[in-house]
Design a protein around this motif. Sequence first.
Motif, PDB file in Angstrom:
ATOM      1  N   MET A   1       0.834  -1.204   0.000  1.00 43.34           N
ATOM      2  CA  MET A   1       0.000   0.000   0.000  1.00 43.34           C
ATOM      3  C   MET A   1       0.869   1.255   0.000  1.00 43.34           C
ATOM      4  N   THR A   2       0.427   2.250  -0.754  1.00 48.18           N
ATOM      5  CA  THR A   2       1.201   3.492  -0.759  1.00 48.18           C
ATOM      6  C   THR A   2       0.898   4.273   0.518  1.00 48.18           C
ATOM      7  N   TYR A   3       1.708   5.285   0.733  1.00 44.07           N
ATOM      8  CA  TYR A   3       1.543   6.166   1.884  1.00 44.07           C
ATOM      9  C   TYR A   3       0.121   6.730   1.955  1.00 44.07           C
ATOM     10  N   ASN A   4      -0.351   7.252   0.830  1.00 46.87           N
ATOM     11  CA  ASN A   4      -1.693   7.838   0.816  1.00 46.87           C
ATOM     12  C   ASN A   4      -2.805   6.803   1.016  1.00 46.87           C
ATOM     13  N   GLU A   5      -2.592   5.625   0.480  1.00 45.62           N
ATOM     14  CA  GLU A   5      -3.582   4.560   0.671  1.00 45.62           C
ATOM     15  C   GLU A   5      -3.669   4.156   2.146  1.00 45.62           C
ATOM     16  N   LEU A   6      -2.509   4.163   2.799  1.00 38.46           N
ATOM     17  CA  LEU A   6      -2.500   3.827   4.224  1.00 38.46           C
ATOM     18  C   LEU A   6      -3.242   4.882   5.046  1.00 38.46           C
ATOM     19  N   ILE A   7      -3.028   6.150   4.703  1.00 37.98           N
ATOM     20  CA  ILE A   7      -3.727   7.228   5.407  1.00 37.98           C
ATOM     21  C   ILE A   7      -5.232   7.088   5.218  1.00 37.98           C
ATOM     22  N   GLU A   8      -5.623   6.755   3.990  1.00 42.32           N
ATOM     23  CA  GLU A   8      -7.035   6.574   3.686  1.00 42.32           C
ATOM     24  C   GLU A   8      -7.624   5.403   4.480  1.00 42.32           C
ATOM     25  N   LEU A   9      -6.849   4.322   4.550  1.00 43.69           N
ATOM     26  CA  LEU A   9      -7.288   3.138   5.296  1.00 43.69           C
ATOM     27  C   LEU A   9      -7.502   3.495   6.767  1.00 43.69           C
ATOM     28  N   ARG A  10      -6.560   4.270   7.312  1.00 45.53           N
ATOM     29  CA  ARG A  10      -6.670   4.673   8.721  1.00 45.53           C
ATOM     30  C   ARG A  10      -7.931   5.510   8.950  1.00 45.53           C
ATOM     31  N   GLU A  11      -8.178   6.462   8.041  1.00 45.81           N
ATOM     32  CA  GLU A  11      -9.370   7.321   8.184  1.00 45.81           C
ATOM     33  C   GLU A  11     -10.651   6.499   8.149  1.00 45.81           C
ATOM     34  N   LYS A  12     -10.722   5.602   7.171  1.00 43.82           N
ATOM     35  CA  LYS A  12     -11.929   4.784   7.016  1.00 43.82           C
ATOM     36  C   LYS A  12     -12.177   3.913   8.242  1.00 43.82           C
ATOM     37  N   LEU A  13     -11.090   3.370   8.791  1.00 43.05           N
ATOM     38  CA  LEU A  13     -11.231   2.525   9.980  1.00 43.05           C
ATOM     39  C   LEU A  13     -11.656   3.364  11.181  1.00 43.05           C
ATOM     40  N   ALA A  14     -11.027   4.536  11.320  1.00 44.03           N
ATOM     41  CA  ALA A  14     -11.334   5.406  12.459  1.00 44.03           C
ATOM     42  C   ALA A  14     -12.786   5.885  12.426  1.00 44.03           C
ATOM     43  N   ASN A  15     -13.310   6.188  11.219  1.00 42.00           N
ATOM     44  CA  ASN A  15     -14.702   6.652  11.084  1.00 42.00           C
ATOM     45  C   ASN A  15     -15.717   5.536  11.095  1.00 42.00           C
ATOM     46  N   GLY A  16     -15.234   4.303  11.080  1.00 35.62           N
ATOM     47  CA  GLY A  16     -16.163   3.183  11.022  1.00 35.62           C
ATOM     48  C   GLY A  16     -16.717   2.936   9.627  1.00 35.62           C
ATOM     49  N   GLU A  17     -16.054   3.476   8.618  1.00 35.60           N
ATOM     50  CA  GLU A  17     -16.508   3.214   7.238  1.00 35.60           C
ATOM     51  C   GLU A  17     -16.186   1.792   6.793  1.00 35.60           C
ATOM     52  N   ILE A  18     -15.103   1.234   7.348  1.00 34.88           N
ATOM     53  CA  ILE A  18     -14.851  -0.186   7.105  1.00 34.88           C
ATOM     54  C   ILE A  18     -14.606  -0.881   8.436  1.00 34.88           C
ATOM     55  N   VAL A  19     -14.866  -2.190   8.464  1.00 37.30           N
ATOM     56  CA  VAL A  19     -14.687  -2.929   9.707  1.00 37.30           C
ATOM     57  C   VAL A  19     -13.228  -3.346   9.855  1.00 37.30           C
ATOM     58  N   LEU A  20     -12.865  -3.628  11.087  1.00 41.95           N
ATOM     59  CA  LEU A  20     -11.497  -3.988  11.414  1.00 41.95           C
ATOM     60  C   LEU A  20     -10.970  -5.165  10.583  1.00 41.95           C
ATOM     61  N   GLU A  21     -11.788  -6.197  10.445  1.00 43.08           N
ATOM     62  CA  GLU A  21     -11.334  -7.396   9.725  1.00 43.08           C
ATOM     63  C   GLU A  21     -10.905  -7.052   8.300  1.00 43.08           C
ATOM     64  N   LEU A  22     -11.709  -6.209   7.658  1.00 41.20           N
ATOM     65  CA  LEU A  22     -11.406  -5.845   6.277  1.00 41.20           C
ATOM     66  C   LEU A  22     -10.128  -4.998   6.219  1.00 41.20           C
ATOM     67  N   ALA A  23     -10.008  -4.052   7.138  1.00 34.49           N
ATOM     68  CA  ALA A  23      -8.830  -3.192   7.171  1.00 34.49           C
ATOM     69  C   ALA A  23      -7.566  -4.025   7.342  1.00 34.49           C
ATOM     70  N   LYS A  24      -7.638  -4.978   8.266  1.00 38.05           N
ATOM     71  CA  LYS A  24      -6.477  -5.844   8.503  1.00 38.05           C
ATOM     72  C   LYS A  24      -6.162  -6.674   7.274  1.00 38.05           C
ATOM     73  N   GLU A  25      -7.212  -7.192   6.665  1.00 41.99           N
ATOM     74  CA  GLU A  25      -7.035  -8.034   5.486  1.00 41.99           C
ATOM     75  C   GLU A  25      -6.326  -7.251   4.372  1.00 41.99           C
ATOM     76  N   LEU A  26      -6.799  -6.023   4.156  1.00 41.00           N
ATOM     77  CA  LEU A  26      -6.205  -5.194   3.104  1.00 41.00           C
ATOM     78  C   LEU A  26      -4.722  -4.930   3.382  1.00 41.00           C
ATOM     79  N   PHE A  27      -4.427  -4.651   4.643  1.00 41.04           N
ATOM     80  CA  PHE A  27      -3.054  -4.327   5.008  1.00 41.04           C
ATOM     81  C   PHE A  27      -2.135  -5.541   4.879  1.00 41.04           C
ATOM     82  N   TRP A  28      -2.527  -6.647   5.492  1.00 50.32           N
ATOM     83  CA  TRP A  28      -1.639  -7.817   5.538  1.00 50.32           C
ATOM     84  C   TRP A  28      -1.515  -8.540   4.208  1.00 50.32           C
ATOM     85  N   LYS A  29      -2.546  -8.407   3.357  1.00 52.48           N
ATOM     86  CA  LYS A  29      -2.499  -9.064   2.049  1.00 52.48           C
ATOM     87  C   LYS A  29      -1.314  -8.521   1.247  1.00 52.48           C
ATOM     88  N   ASP A  30      -1.215  -7.208   1.196  1.00 54.36           N
ATOM     89  CA  ASP A  30      -0.107  -6.555   0.510  1.00 54.36           C
ATOM     90  C   ASP A  30       1.218  -6.856   1.186  1.00 54.36           C
TER      91      ASP A  30
END
Length: 293
Positions: A1-30
């Motif tokens: 994930m790029t720097y900006n994608e990571l920031i976006e992922l953090r925002e979405k997780l913090a706002n509850g736009e995506i669930v934890l499981e999905l956020a983790k999956e996206l991060f660890w897959k890469d």
Amino acid sequence: MTYNELIELREKLANGEIVLELAKELFWKDYKAGKRAWHTKDWKERRAKIIKDKCQICGSSETLTIQHLFHPKKYYEYERDVTTKHAQSFIESNAIFDEDEFRERIIEEYEYIPVPLCPKCESRHPNKRMRKTPQYLCTECRHEFDEQIFKSADELIATFYENEEAAEVRDKCFVSKDKWRNKHNLSQAKYWFLRDKAKTKDIEEIGKETFLLFLNDNIKYLSLENTITACKKCAFNFDINHMELCPNCKEYYKGVQYPTCIQCLPEDKRKAALEKIEAGKEWQAMHKGLGID
Ligand SMILES: [Zn+2]
Ligand SMILES: [Zn+2]
Ligand SMILES: [Zn+2]
């Protein structure tokens, strides 16, 4: 994930736009696929912008690298810290302490290794004598006897319920049955019991808080904010985690234990220092030799 994608992922997780499981999956897959951020074009471009044209320690312009002054911790370290925090607030909130549940857990998870006692005064560890009979002597009450006595785990736990500070419950006579074989006394066992309860109760929050802290620090790392440019030799020789900007010139870096950077040393010492770097000597050895530490 790029720097900006990571920031976006953090925002979405913090706002509850995506669930934890999905956020983790996206991060660890890469991460597992080896698509580390520092392999991306985006990272290379940002690195090119940030890297200076000379080493911020010695001034050389040979083979420059980016040195991080900040490193994220391991995932499990964030998890441990967040869990400890939750456990503490759970304990401070005077959480309901179920005595039966605690007793069951002690019996289930610990092996009890009782402390031998004097049958008369219950002092711990009577003296065992080699030649004399009776075999034991209590050094407290001078009672002589053949049989030591032991408290059962149930008796100890009952005493603990009455008074957690009681002297007879302080021994670390409960040994965990897991591979760690930890020796705990009852108040330590109580801590781990309550910590596990907090962990189960707050499992969602702990997971989210942990992953957000982990993301924050990874983003901070990738931001390249806490970095200096160092030549290959300096990067190799110097403990860069203990370096700071020289207060004199505010341009070069120095070891925290030294008053100034190499550039700000008097001419003769500076020359000697640069020569030693050239020879690949250690920073510490160099400063010792110069007598400036
Ligand atoms: Zn250098
Ligand atoms: Zn005694
Ligand atoms: Zn300086």
